[in-house]
Scaffold this motif. Structure first.
Motif, PDB file in Angstrom:
ATOM      1  N   UNK A   1     -66.024 -42.520  47.982  1.00 38.38           N
ATOM      2  CA  UNK A   1     -64.539 -42.045  48.651  1.00 38.38           C
ATOM      3  C   UNK A   1     -64.668 -42.281  49.961  1.00 38.38           C
ATOM      4  N   UNK A   2     -63.636 -42.989  50.612  1.00 43.74           N
ATOM      5  CA  UNK A   2     -63.376 -43.030  52.009  1.00 43.74           C
ATOM      6  C   UNK A   2     -62.337 -42.182  52.468  1.00 43.74           C
ATOM      7  N   UNK A   3     -62.670 -41.587  53.972  1.00 53.38           N
ATOM      8  CA  UNK A   3     -61.470 -40.741  54.205  1.00 53.38           C
ATOM      9  C   UNK A   3     -61.287 -41.209  55.820  1.00 53.38           C
ATOM     10  N   UNK A   4     -60.265 -41.324  56.050  1.00 55.77           N
ATOM     11  CA  UNK A   4     -59.841 -41.484  57.602  1.00 55.77           C
ATOM     12  C   UNK A   4     -60.561 -40.449  58.278  1.00 55.77           C
ATOM     13  N   UNK A   5     -60.678 -40.618  59.459  1.00 55.71           N
ATOM     14  CA  UNK A   5     -61.146 -39.635  60.357  1.00 55.71           C
ATOM     15  C   UNK A   5     -60.251 -38.551  60.728  1.00 55.71           C
ATOM     16  N   UNK A   6     -58.961 -39.035  60.775  1.00 58.45           N
ATOM     17  CA  UNK A   6     -57.967 -37.784  61.120  1.00 58.45           C
ATOM     18  C   UNK A   6     -58.006 -36.983  59.929  1.00 58.45           C
ATOM     19  N   UNK A   7     -58.237 -37.379  58.618  1.00 55.16           N
ATOM     20  CA  UNK A   7     -57.849 -36.589  57.627  1.00 55.16           C
ATOM     21  C   UNK A   7     -58.877 -35.204  57.569  1.00 55.16           C
ATOM     22  N   UNK A   8     -59.874 -35.305  58.383  1.00 52.93           N
ATOM     23  CA  UNK A   8     -60.654 -34.089  58.320  1.00 52.93           C
ATOM     24  C   UNK A   8     -60.263 -32.959  59.312  1.00 52.93           C
TER      25      UNK A   8
END
Length: 103
Positions: free
Chosen positions: A41-48
């Motif tokens: 799974x890839x998450x955008x940096x902003x999603x954290x």
């Protein structure tokens, strides 16, 4: 030698650098969050939702990338990060298990 995006090869990952990256609570939280996701799974940096400025977020992800903990890819106007599980398990067996049990 790291690739053009700054990702070290598995054999170039150094324990001291990885532990230094994990010593920061925000970066540890990012790795912990990625461990709770399905593999790949890839998450955008902003999603954290890190409680810091955009430039500081960029710094934290650079440290994680250069340590070999995450692989980042460009996704339009943002970057996505995925945990390098297989590489980490190969280079430092048991490390991710330790993190998983201390979340």
């Amino acid at each position: 030698m790291p690739d053009p995006e700054g990702h070290p090869a598995t054999e170039e990952m150094e324990l001291r650098t990885v532990l230094n990256a994990l010593a920061d609570p925000l970066r540890y939280g990012v790795v912990s969050a990625l461990l709770r996701e399905a593999e790949g799974v890839e998450r955008t940096c902003a999603s954290f939702g890190l409680p810091v400025s955009k430039s500081t977020t960029t710094h934290h992800f650079r440290v994680l990338r250069e340590a070999g903990l995450v692989r980042q890819v460009d996704r339009g106007n943002s970057r996505a990060a995925a945990l390098r599980r297989e590489d980490l398990d190969e280079r430092f067996p048991g490390l991710l298990d330790l993190i998983r049990t201390n979340v």
